[in-house]
Scaffold this active site. Structure first.
Site, short mmCIF file in Angstrom:
data_model
loop_
_atom_site.label_atom_id
_atom_site.label_comp_id
_atom_site.label_asym_id
_atom_site.label_seq_id
_atom_site.Cartn_x
_atom_site.Cartn_y
_atom_site.Cartn_z
N THR A 34 0.85 -1.19 0.00
CA THR A 34 0.00 0.00 0.00
C THR A 34 0.88 1.24 0.00
O THR A 34 1.64 1.46 0.95
CB THR A 34 -0.92 0.00 1.24
OG1 THR A 34 -1.67 -1.21 1.25
CG2 THR A 34 -1.87 1.20 1.22
N PHE A 50 -5.91 -6.90 -0.57
CA PHE A 50 -7.10 -6.62 0.23
C PHE A 50 -7.28 -7.70 1.31
O PHE A 50 -8.39 -8.15 1.58
CB PHE A 50 -8.34 -6.56 -0.65
CG PHE A 50 -8.25 -5.57 -1.78
CD1 PHE A 50 -8.29 -4.21 -1.53
CD2 PHE A 50 -8.11 -5.99 -3.09
CE1 PHE A 50 -8.20 -3.28 -2.56
CE2 PHE A 50 -8.02 -5.08 -4.13
CZ PHE A 50 -8.06 -3.72 -3.86
N CYS A 105 -2.82 -1.61 9.40
CA CYS A 105 -3.31 -1.06 8.14
C CYS A 105 -4.16 0.20 8.30
O CYS A 105 -3.73 1.28 7.92
CB CYS A 105 -4.10 -2.12 7.37
SG CYS A 105 -3.07 -3.43 6.69
#
Length: 447
Positions: A129, A160, A271
């Site tokens: 990410t 994901f 995250c």
């Protein structure tokens, strides 16, 4: 000839991706720069708790009896460059120390180390990410520093994964997003993901910026939904409402949905918190900071929940000091089915009470070793019963199934006071009250 795949970085994301690629039938070579991690993986062991991952590794790691041998590990970038057709970059992008911005040093280092060894056509695929705009910069670097030149292409394929469901999320994803600049890159990624696409998984092809934005946008939306219901919990506390019934009622609306509407002590982990902060920082660099200013309040609401849980515990104990009070904390990991304690709300609450003089004892089914490393001065027990023994109050802070299945009557036999606070709104108040417990939950003053 079947594609050969490499995975650079064998942490939570990389180890899962490497094992899944082997499961899909590819020859896979994983790389890491930490010798101890490589040694563990070569034995078919994982350095973190993730349901099903170790079994999947042992099914494919070369040298393990009965394995397919399709998965190997190395520390040599030259071996990786010579071996692979498609190279997945799965390294960490933590929050930069003292800032909101993302630390890109691990990604930059991985690309810089790989590029000199790409002598022929290759596709490098980023899964980490990253701030929007990173892929464009890295593609230019790759073309300039790889011997193959423009034949060393870049693509972006965001992950994901949900901790606790990572194996299933990799083998059977709800969508696959690829940011590409050529038909060749798209064709290669369609070949990599042919099995899940054949099972019906949507395959979304985008440009680089959109692919980079998908993950941060999704996490920001989920964070917004969680913080929204937590804000409603604050209002319910003030107005005498029941946030669980409120969430149930609004969740029947198809436009809203029921997921991520459980009020509690907020989100944590590696995250959501750092991703929304990095998104804010990048928006500021792009001059679009006003568009995401709401994320500051989302972050603020989330962090405030932890302090409110501490105050709820103080109020339950009579409103004074925690000094001399014995507090049992059920949960240390940031979510169930994980041993990850990074930015864990449960451990943060436990730590705050401890620092204010409380005698805190923590139990978590999987997160104990990691919790001890982060907060060694807390007390730890080997079971929920031992954590609760002699406690003046019990705090339920991570919604493990084990805690939902506890026998309130048996637990009450060892507690000094039958007083429980549910910080996750996951326990049944009636069951606990029938066993003689005083029960209180966030956003449910009258429940």
């Amino acid at each position: 000839m079947s594609l050969k795949i490499t995975v650079i970085g064998t942490g939570y994301l990389g180890a899962t991706h490497a094992a899944a690629m082997a499961e899909l039938g590819f020859e896979v070579l994983g790389l890491d720069v930490v010798p101890e991690k490589i040694a563990m993986l070569q034995r078919g062991e994982v350095p973190m708790y993730e349901p099903g991952l170790e079994d999947l590794l042992r099914k494919h790691v070369a040298g393990i009896e009965g394995s397919t041998g399709r998965l190997r590990f190395t520390m040599d970038f030259a071996e990786v460059g010579a071996f692979g057709d498609v190279h997945f970059v799965c390294v960490n992008t933590p929050q930069r120390h003292g800032e909101y911005a993302c630390d890109m040093s691990y990604v930059d280092s991985a690309i810089a180390s790989l590029a000199p060894h790409l002598a022929g056509p290759a596709l490098v695929v980023g899964k980490s990410t990253v701030p929007v705009g990173s892929a464009d910069r890295l593609a230019t670097y790759l073309a300039e520093h790889a011997p193959a030149g423009a034949d060393a292409e870049l693509a972006w394929n965001p992950e994901f994964l949900r901790e606790g469901f990572a194996v299933g999320d990799t083998l059977h994803p709800d969508r696959i997003v690829v940011g590409v600049r050529s038909e060749r890159a798209e064709k290669l990624l369609r070949e990599v993901y042919a099995t899940p696409v054949g099972e019906g998984t949507p395959f979304v092809v985008t440009d680089f910026p959109t692919a980079e934005l998908v993950k941060t946008s999704a996490n920001s939306f989920l964070a917004t939904k969680i913080s929204f219901i937590n804000a409603m919990a604050e209002v319910c506390e003030a107005a005498g409402g029941d946030v669980v019934k409120l969430a149930e009622a609004i969740g029947y609306d198809d436009r809203i949905g029921r997921k991520f509407l459980r009020a509690g002590i907020g989100f944590g982990g590696g995250c959501l918190p750092k991703d929304i902060r990095a998104f804010l920082a990048r928006a500021g660099e792009l001059g679009a900071d006003q568009a995401l200013s709401f994320l500051r309040e989302i972050d603020s609401i989330n962090m405030r929940q932890r302090g409110q849980m501490v105050e709820l515990a103080r109020e339950a104990l009579g409103g004074g000091s925690f000094l001399g009070k014995r507090v049992a904390v059920l949960g240390a990991s940031f979510k169930p089915d994980s041993d990850d304690v990074r930015d864990s709300p449960a451990l943060n609450v436990a730590g705050q009470i401890h620092l204010q003089g409380g005698q805190v004892t923590v139990y978590d089914p999987k997160g104990m070793a990691n919790a001890r490393q982060v907060f060694p001065t807390l007390g730890y027990a080997d079971s929920a019963v031992e954590a609760v023994r002699g406690a003046d109050v019990v705090l339920h802070l991570t919604e493990w199934q084990e805690f939902r299945e506890l026998d309130p009557a048996a637990l009450g036999e060892v507690a000094a006071t039958r007083l429980i606070l549910d910080g996750r709104n996951a326990l049944d108040p009636e069951v606990w009250r029938k066993a003689g417990w005083s029960f209180r939950a966030m956003g449910r003053p009258t429940a």
